[in-house]
Motif scaffolding. Structure first.
Motif, PDB file in Angstrom:
ATOM      1  N   GLY A  33     -12.254  32.952  12.125  1.00 50.77           N
ATOM      2  CA  GLY A  33     -12.679  34.306  11.780  1.00 50.77           C
ATOM      3  C   GLY A  33     -11.654  34.997  10.895  1.00 50.77           C
ATOM      4  O   GLY A  33     -10.812  34.356  10.272  1.00 50.77           O
ATOM      5  N   THR A  34     -11.724  36.316  10.874  1.00 49.72           N
ATOM      6  CA  THR A  34     -10.833  37.119  10.027  1.00 49.72           C
ATOM      7  C   THR A  34      -9.743  37.744  10.877  1.00 49.72           C
ATOM      8  O   THR A  34     -10.040  38.363  11.909  1.00 49.72           O
ATOM      9  CB  THR A  34     -11.644  38.251   9.342  1.00 49.72           C
ATOM     10  N   ARG A  36      -7.137  40.475  12.194  1.00 48.49           N
ATOM     11  CA  ARG A  36      -7.375  41.915  12.355  1.00 48.49           C
ATOM     12  C   ARG A  36      -6.056  42.666  12.485  1.00 48.49           C
ATOM     13  O   ARG A  36      -5.065  42.124  12.964  1.00 48.49           O
ATOM     14  CB  ARG A  36      -8.201  42.176  13.625  1.00 48.49           C
ATOM     15  N   ALA A  65      -4.738  37.201  15.167  1.00 49.18           N
ATOM     16  CA  ALA A  65      -5.652  36.192  14.623  1.00 49.18           C
ATOM     17  C   ALA A  65      -5.959  35.190  15.719  1.00 49.18           C
ATOM     18  O   ALA A  65      -5.136  34.949  16.600  1.00 49.18           O
ATOM     19  CB  ALA A  65      -5.017  35.491  13.422  1.00 49.18           C
ATOM     20  N   GLU A 109     -10.366  44.745   9.727  1.00 50.79           N
ATOM     21  CA  GLU A 109     -10.082  43.410   9.192  1.00 50.79           C
ATOM     22  C   GLU A 109      -8.886  43.471   8.250  1.00 50.79           C
ATOM     23  O   GLU A 109      -8.724  44.434   7.508  1.00 50.79           O
ATOM     24  CB  GLU A 109     -11.299  42.861   8.434  1.00 50.79           C
ATOM     25  N   LYS A 111      -7.343  42.610   5.017  1.00 50.95           N
ATOM     26  CA  LYS A 111      -7.847  42.212   3.697  1.00 50.95           C
ATOM     27  C   LYS A 111      -6.836  41.288   3.015  1.00 50.95           C
ATOM     28  O   LYS A 111      -5.635  41.396   3.231  1.00 50.95           O
ATOM     29  CB  LYS A 111      -8.062  43.449   2.814  1.00 50.95           C
ATOM     30  N   PHE A 113      -6.599  37.918   3.194  1.00 52.70           N
ATOM     31  CA  PHE A 113      -6.263  36.606   3.757  1.00 52.70           C
ATOM     32  C   PHE A 113      -7.309  35.586   3.364  1.00 52.70           C
ATOM     33  O   PHE A 113      -8.481  35.725   3.673  1.00 52.70           O
ATOM     34  CB  PHE A 113      -6.140  36.629   5.279  1.00 52.70           C
ATOM     35  N   HIS A 114      -6.859  34.583   2.650  1.00 51.07           N
ATOM     36  CA  HIS A 114      -7.707  33.445   2.299  1.00 51.07           C
ATOM     37  C   HIS A 114      -6.937  32.224   2.753  1.00 51.07           C
ATOM     38  O   HIS A 114      -5.842  31.971   2.260  1.00 51.07           O
ATOM     39  CB  HIS A 114      -7.955  33.389   0.784  1.00 51.07           C
TER      40      HIS A 114
END
Length: 132
Positions: A33-34, A36, A65, A109, A111, A113-114
């Motif tokens: 997931g993403t 936080r 995470a 969330e 922002k 993060f890839h």
């Protein structure tokens, strides 16, 4: 299945993003997931519950995470990679884990993060060591 949670505490969100990327790239973990952002007071409470003492250092970035490893494996790998942040592993079933999951949907969330492409870097390092 429930995932282990990691709490990342550091000076800024760029370092938090780097620490997350390090968990994937060098620790071989998958972020589920993403990640936080959590409130500092909740982060301090979680730290105190898991570590057993109040945090000595005030930090500006508090990120959680979910990862795909059991707590014991995650702790060992984090020790090996030395990320640019303080990372606390929160085991599944602990009161802190339950509280973070309960509040998960309320956290903003993180922002930017890839997950990096999984790199065979660990194998390369081990192969280089064999050559020495």
């Amino acid at each position: 299945m429930l995932n282990t949670i990691v709490l990342i505490r550091t000076d800024n969100f760029d370092k938090a993003l780097t620490a997350l990327a390090d968990l994937v790239r060098y620790g071989g973990m998958k972020i589920r997931g993403t990640p936080r952002i959590i409130p500092p007071a909740l982060s301090d409470w979680a730290f105190e519950q898991i570590v057993g003492e109040k945090p000595k250092k005030k930090v500006k970035a508090h990120v959680v995470a979910q990862i795909d490893l059991p707590a014991s494996k995650a702790i060992g790998r984090i020790r090996d990679i030395h990320p640019p942040a303080h990372i606390i592993v929160i085991p599944v079933g602990s009161p802190v884990h339950k509280e973070l999951l309960r509040l998960w949907g309320t956290f903003k969330e993180l922002k930017g993060f890839h997950p990096p492409k999984e790199i065979k870097r660990l194998e390369n390092i081990e192969n280089e060591e064999d050559l020495e």
